[in-house]
Design an enzyme around this catalytic site. Sequence first.
Site, PDB file in Angstrom:
ATOM      1  N   HIS A   1      -7.446   1.349  -2.277  1.00 64.93           N
ATOM      2  CA  HIS A   1      -7.493   2.381  -2.984  1.00 64.93           C
ATOM      3  C   HIS A   1      -7.421   1.791  -4.591  1.00 64.93           C
ATOM      4  O   HIS A   1      -8.344   2.354  -5.437  1.00 64.93           O
ATOM      5  CB  HIS A   1      -6.379   3.545  -3.016  1.00 64.93           C
ATOM      6  CG  HIS A   1      -6.397   4.193  -1.699  1.00 64.93           C
ATOM      7  ND1 HIS A   1      -7.520   5.247  -1.519  1.00 64.93           N
ATOM      8  CD2 HIS A   1      -5.727   4.278  -0.739  1.00 64.93           C
ATOM      9  CE1 HIS A   1      -7.120   5.875  -0.501  1.00 64.93           C
ATOM     10  NE2 HIS A   1      -6.263   5.234   0.209  1.00 64.93           N
TER      11      HIS A   1
ATOM     12  N   LEU B   1       4.660  10.023   9.809  1.00 68.18           N
ATOM     13  CA  LEU B   1       4.366   9.076   8.596  1.00 68.18           C
ATOM     14  C   LEU B   1       2.907   9.424   7.949  1.00 68.18           C
ATOM     15  O   LEU B   1       2.813   9.222   7.098  1.00 68.18           O
ATOM     16  CB  LEU B   1       4.533   7.931   9.204  1.00 68.18           C
ATOM     17  CG  LEU B   1       4.099   6.640   8.573  1.00 68.18           C
ATOM     18  CD1 LEU B   1       5.403   5.805   8.020  1.00 68.18           C
ATOM     19  CD2 LEU B   1       3.103   5.586   8.944  1.00 68.18           C
TER      20      LEU B   1
ATOM     21  N   THR C   1      -3.425   0.996   0.635  1.00 68.69           N
ATOM     22  CA  THR C   1      -3.229   1.203  -0.959  1.00 68.69           C
ATOM     23  C   THR C   1      -3.948   0.203  -1.845  1.00 68.69           C
ATOM     24  O   THR C   1      -4.371   0.707  -2.825  1.00 68.69           O
ATOM     25  CB  THR C   1      -1.670   0.856  -1.185  1.00 68.69           C
ATOM     26  OG1 THR C   1      -1.137   1.863  -0.206  1.00 68.69           O
ATOM     27  CG2 THR C   1      -1.393   1.461  -2.417  1.00 68.69           C
TER      28      THR C   1
ATOM     29  N   ASP D   1      -6.057   9.128  19.750  1.00 70.51           N
ATOM     30  CA  ASP D   1      -6.898   8.529  18.559  1.00 70.51           C
ATOM     31  C   ASP D   1      -8.292   9.043  18.987  1.00 70.51           C
ATOM     32  O   ASP D   1      -8.502   9.750  19.746  1.00 70.51           O
ATOM     33  CB  ASP D   1      -7.002   7.265  18.291  1.00 70.51           C
ATOM     34  CG  ASP D   1      -7.226   6.617  17.054  1.00 70.51           C
ATOM     35  OD1 ASP D   1      -6.097   6.484  16.409  1.00 70.51           O
ATOM     36  OD2 ASP D   1      -8.390   6.767  16.652  1.00 70.51           O
TER      37      ASP D   1
ATOM     38  N   CYS E   1      20.829   6.780  -9.139  1.00 64.06           N
ATOM     39  CA  CYS E   1      20.572   8.371  -8.825  1.00 64.06           C
ATOM     40  C   CYS E   1      21.586   8.703  -7.635  1.00 64.06           C
ATOM     41  O   CYS E   1      22.303   7.782  -6.944  1.00 64.06           O
ATOM     42  CB  CYS E   1      19.204   8.794  -8.334  1.00 64.06           C
ATOM     43  SG  CYS E   1      18.529   8.052  -6.676  1.00 64.06           S
TER      44      CYS E   1
HETATM   45 ZN   LIG Z   1       1.170  -1.269   2.350  1.00 70.25          ZN
HETATM   46 ZN   LIG Z   2      17.731   5.909  -7.389  1.00 69.20          ZN
END
Ligand SMILES: [Zn+2]
Ligand SMILES: [Zn+2]
Length: 347
Positions: A43, A262, A40, A195, A96
């Site tokens: 990116h 995942l 991440t 892999d 929530c």
């Molecule tokens: Zn991470």
């Molecule tokens: Zn929440």
Amino acid sequence: MKALYKPAPGAGLELVDRREPETGPADVKIRVLRTGICGTDLHIERWDDWAAAEIRAPLIPGHEFYGEVVEVGELVHDVAPGDHVSGEGHIVCGMCRNCRAGRRQMCIRTKGVGLHRDGAFAEYVVIPGENVWVHHASVEPEVGAIFDPFGNAVHTALAFSLVGEDVLVTGCGPIGLMSIAVARHVGARFIVASDVSPARLELALKMGADAAVDVSRERIHDVQPKLGMREGFDVGFEMSGAASALPQMIENMNHGGRIALLGLASEPYAIDWGKVVTHMLTMKGIYGREMFETWNSMSAMLQTSETLRSRIASIISDRYPARDWRAAFDAAASGGVGKVILDWTEL
Ligand SMILES: [Zn+2]
Ligand SMILES: [Zn+2]
């Protein structure tokens, strides 16, 4: 404080002086000692289409960290200055339906540390006290810095019971590799990893896999009889996001098999839904870490298993002083096999 900072939308980061974050009444301020570099973060640094759509600059990225508590807000209990900690990077709304039911990893309004608010690529980071995880003394700083991706692996591996089960793991990046080590620790029978990278497959064997299949040259199906398997895999972890992986996994599952997913696919892809139905497969998406059962499991398993501890530590392949962040990001982007760590005590 020094921080790795993105001042505006666009490629790049800069190591600059920023104001230290303020500690609110429910917050904890942490002196960052080590951080992990995540896909991440690459990116965000490159500012690709995903980052441009998801991230707002200015921003201090970074969400995988280990550090020492330096200040706690007046409403925070059970965390004290001097504690060695990591942080759950998903900050949830608390209101929530899922949050109020205690399923906080399913919050519909999750905000990410280092994505939607300032993160840990800095000398100090502030997070809510309820997101702090206090380590027991034996957790090494570098291992503490990868509790976030280790948690992804544990969340996946513990999604279904593995005791005596045959497990197929497709994708041997750092999280896939760690999931193999966890599956071995909790009592799987045979573990087969796949892999297309020989280096990653070699590591899969070191993590405790019984067989490693290069799917560019060999079929997963052909490995089963070599191990004495007769009916297919009981549990699958799809860790690659590759469009070919889940179809291959479905081909190799026993009836009633359970699959934890995942790996994030970059495009939608087709699978044989007829097999999912008639073979009565269960598929479960995995995101983040259970709050905080996954954290508890990680700490508990590391505390009692030297084998697991050394396998997880061996996922760390490179270490750089924070001032050499550019070289560290390049190493992480080069497609090497392990996790890259930044040391924030060396600036
Ligand atoms: Zn991470
Ligand atoms: Zn929440």
